[in-house]
Design a protein around this motif. Structure first.
Motif, PDB file in Angstrom:
ATOM      1  N   PHE A  71      -0.565  15.096  12.469  1.00 13.74           N
ATOM      2  CA  PHE A  71       0.509  14.562  11.643  1.00 13.74           C
ATOM      3  C   PHE A  71      -0.092  13.586  10.631  1.00 13.74           C
ATOM      4  N   SER A  72       0.422  13.625   9.416  1.00 14.19           N
ATOM      5  CA  SER A  72      -0.060  12.715   8.389  1.00 14.19           C
ATOM      6  C   SER A  72       1.073  12.292   7.479  1.00 14.19           C
ATOM      7  N   TYR A 102      -2.126   2.363  14.649  1.00 12.62           N
ATOM      8  CA  TYR A 102      -2.557   3.737  14.890  1.00 12.62           C
ATOM      9  C   TYR A 102      -4.068   3.866  15.076  1.00 12.62           C
ATOM     10  N   TYR A 103      -4.821   2.850  14.687  1.00 11.63           N
ATOM     11  CA  TYR A 103      -6.284   2.910  14.752  1.00 11.63           C
ATOM     12  C   TYR A 103      -6.848   1.820  15.658  1.00 11.63           C
ATOM     13  N   GLN A 104      -6.033   1.234  16.512  1.00 13.26           N
ATOM     14  CA  GLN A 104      -6.417   0.051  17.259  1.00 13.26           C
ATOM     15  C   GLN A 104      -7.641   0.231  18.143  1.00 13.26           C
ATOM     16  N   TRP A 120       0.822  -1.219   0.000  1.00  7.55           N
ATOM     17  CA  TRP A 120       0.000   0.000   0.000  1.00  7.55           C
ATOM     18  C   TRP A 120       0.854   1.266   0.000  1.00  7.55           C
ATOM     19  N   ARG A 121       2.160   1.106  -0.035  1.00  4.92           N
ATOM     20  CA  ARG A 121       3.064   2.227  -0.279  1.00  4.92           C
ATOM     21  C   ARG A 121       3.584   2.076  -1.712  1.00  4.92           C
ATOM     22  N   THR A 122       4.681   2.723  -2.051  1.00  5.32           N
ATOM     23  CA  THR A 122       5.201   2.611  -3.411  1.00  5.32           C
ATOM     24  C   THR A 122       6.679   2.936  -3.438  1.00  5.32           C
ATOM     25  N   ASP A 123       7.394   2.319  -4.350  1.00  5.58           N
ATOM     26  CA  ASP A 123       8.792   2.664  -4.591  1.00  5.58           C
ATOM     27  C   ASP A 123       8.947   3.597  -5.789  1.00  5.58           C
ATOM     28  N   ARG A 128      -0.774   6.087   8.307  1.00  2.00           N
ATOM     29  CA  ARG A 128       0.546   5.559   8.610  1.00  2.00           C
ATOM     30  C   ARG A 128       0.633   4.035   8.516  1.00  2.00           C
ATOM     31  N   SER A 129      -0.409   3.332   8.978  1.00  2.65           N
ATOM     32  CA  SER A 129      -0.241   1.886   9.153  1.00  2.65           C
ATOM     33  C   SER A 129      -1.165   1.019   8.317  1.00  2.65           C
TER      34      SER A 129
END
Length: 407
Positions: A390-391, A359-361, A183-186, A348-349
């Motif tokens: 923060f984002s 972060y959303y637990q 879900w991120r990227t290079d 973030r997670s």
């Protein structure tokens, strides 16, 4: 190419601000993600309000804080990441501060993260790491540990940033370094990712029109380090803003160590009045954000010590009541004590459809789509009363803040 240009600029005695024109610093562009998230929301008044702002002009806002830049897609703590965050309207940018072997301050999330955030393992500097690369095998997972204090500033400058990740099953350095979450990227790490000193971040952020929130990171080594004490470390961070002529009111120094915050309050009161206590008490045995009796020190005690800003992770500020996201007891206690609250870290997670991660637990039972992001943000802003968020992708927060008239 960018790194070659950057090196030439430094060699010529110019500053990193040369890379950013005043006109570029004034532009804010949000891209498609905010509207994408709004369309994932359940129908209702909040969704309608946010949809009504689509296509409207946006301005930079201090409510939107670039967490290490824009690391959802850009390598954290790099020129490219910070420029992206500023372009998305973040009014405040974060440089996490640690130090090199020759005690120079640099932007890294941790003193011991070079093996996951840079290409050090693929360079000759790998031999200087605290723990060289060990491949995955019968003895366990792949591992390494490379610290900024293992190398000099000159050596640090030769490294390139990458997305913060590691493949613990890697049998080679190349496999170990190739661990970016799906879900991120290079994509934006493929060409260049320019590392920075703390002083260079000050120059760049000012040129980008942003304010500053440096975080003094806990050293991975015993202090004092070669005569460099924790107090020296905390003071040097402030001294670099003073040397650059930055107004104290534009700086929000942070630390998880309350002693650092109290040092700034006592020794640099103009900066200390905006110092942020990053609340890591979730690691304390028995701590419960729904039980004020477990808060040690109490919110009132922190305020009495001169602390004006407190910043916990998002999950400590909210809970679920009858299927709705609502403020936690922690949030109410902090607000009642007169503390300004800053939340970390949105986006973030991982995707919210699967609960969202650490972060959303506290709200995982209702995080069934990414559209919940704006429901959560609305509770943080309107009910908890946070003064900033923060984002990892500041455009999301910038869009909400502009739509709701938050500055």
């Amino acid at each position: 190419m960018f790194r070659d240009v950057f090196a030439a600029i430094l060699a010529a005695g110019l500053t990193i601000s040369t890379l950013v024109s005043p006109a570029a610093a004034d532009r804010v562009e949000l891209g498609p993600r905010p509207e994408f998230l709004v369309h994932q929301m359940k129908d209702g008044a909040l969704k309608n309000r946010l949809l009504s702002c689509a296509g409207s002009g946006v301005e930079r806002t201090d409510f939107s804080i670039g967490h290490r830049g824009a690391p959802l897609m850009f390598p954290e703590h790099t020129v490219e990441s910070y420029r992206a965050a500023a372009r998305m309207g973040a009014g405040i940018l974060e440089c996490d501060v640690t130090f090199t072997k020759d005690k120079e301050l640099v932007c890294r999330h941790a003193q011991d993260d070079l093996h996951t955030t840079t290409n050090i393992l693929a360079t000759d500097l790998a031999a200087k790491c605290t723990k060289e690369f060990t491949p995955a095998g019968a003895s366990g997972k792949a591992s390494a540990e490379c610290r900024t204090s293992d190398i000099t500033l000159a050596e640090f400058r030769t490294l390139t940033g990458k997305m913060d990740a590691a493949n613990r099953n890697g049998k080679t350095v190349e496999e170990y370094m190739d661990g970016t979450a799906g879900w991120r990227t290079d994509l934006y790490a493929a060409s260049s990712a320019t590392l920075m000193t703390h002083a260079e971040s000050i120059d760049l952020f000012r040129r980008l029109g942003a304010k500053f929130t440096p975080e003094l990171k806990s050293p991975a080594i015993a202090m004092p380090f070669d005569g460099f004490s924790q107090e020296d470390y905390a003071q040097k961070l402030i001294d670099e803003y003073k040397a650059a002529g930055v107004p104290p009111e534009d700086v929000f120094p942070q630390s998880f160590d309350l002693a650092d915050v109290l040092y700034w309050i006592e020794n640099e009161p103009e900066f200390g009045r905006q110092a942020i206590f990053l609340d890591g008490r979730y690691d304390n045995a028995g701590f419960d954000p729904m039980r004020p009796a477990t808060f040690d020190p109490s919110m009132e005690s922190l305020k009495a010590l001169g602390v004006n800003y407190i910043a916990p992770p998002i999950w400590m500020l909210v809970t679920v009541d009858n299927g709705r996201i609502v403020p936690s007891a922690y949030a109410k206690e902090a607000k009642n004590a007169g503390l300004n609250i800053i939340a970390w870290t949105l986006e973030r997670s991982g995707p919210l459809k699967t609960g969202g991660g650490w972060y959303y637990q506290s709200i995982k039972d209702v995080t069934t789509s990414d559209g919940v992001m704006y429901e959560l943000l609305d509770v943080l802003a309107m009910q908890v009363g946070v003064v900033g968020v923060f984002s990892d992708w500041p455009a999301t927060v910038t869009y909400y803040a502009n739509c709701m008239g938050l500055k």
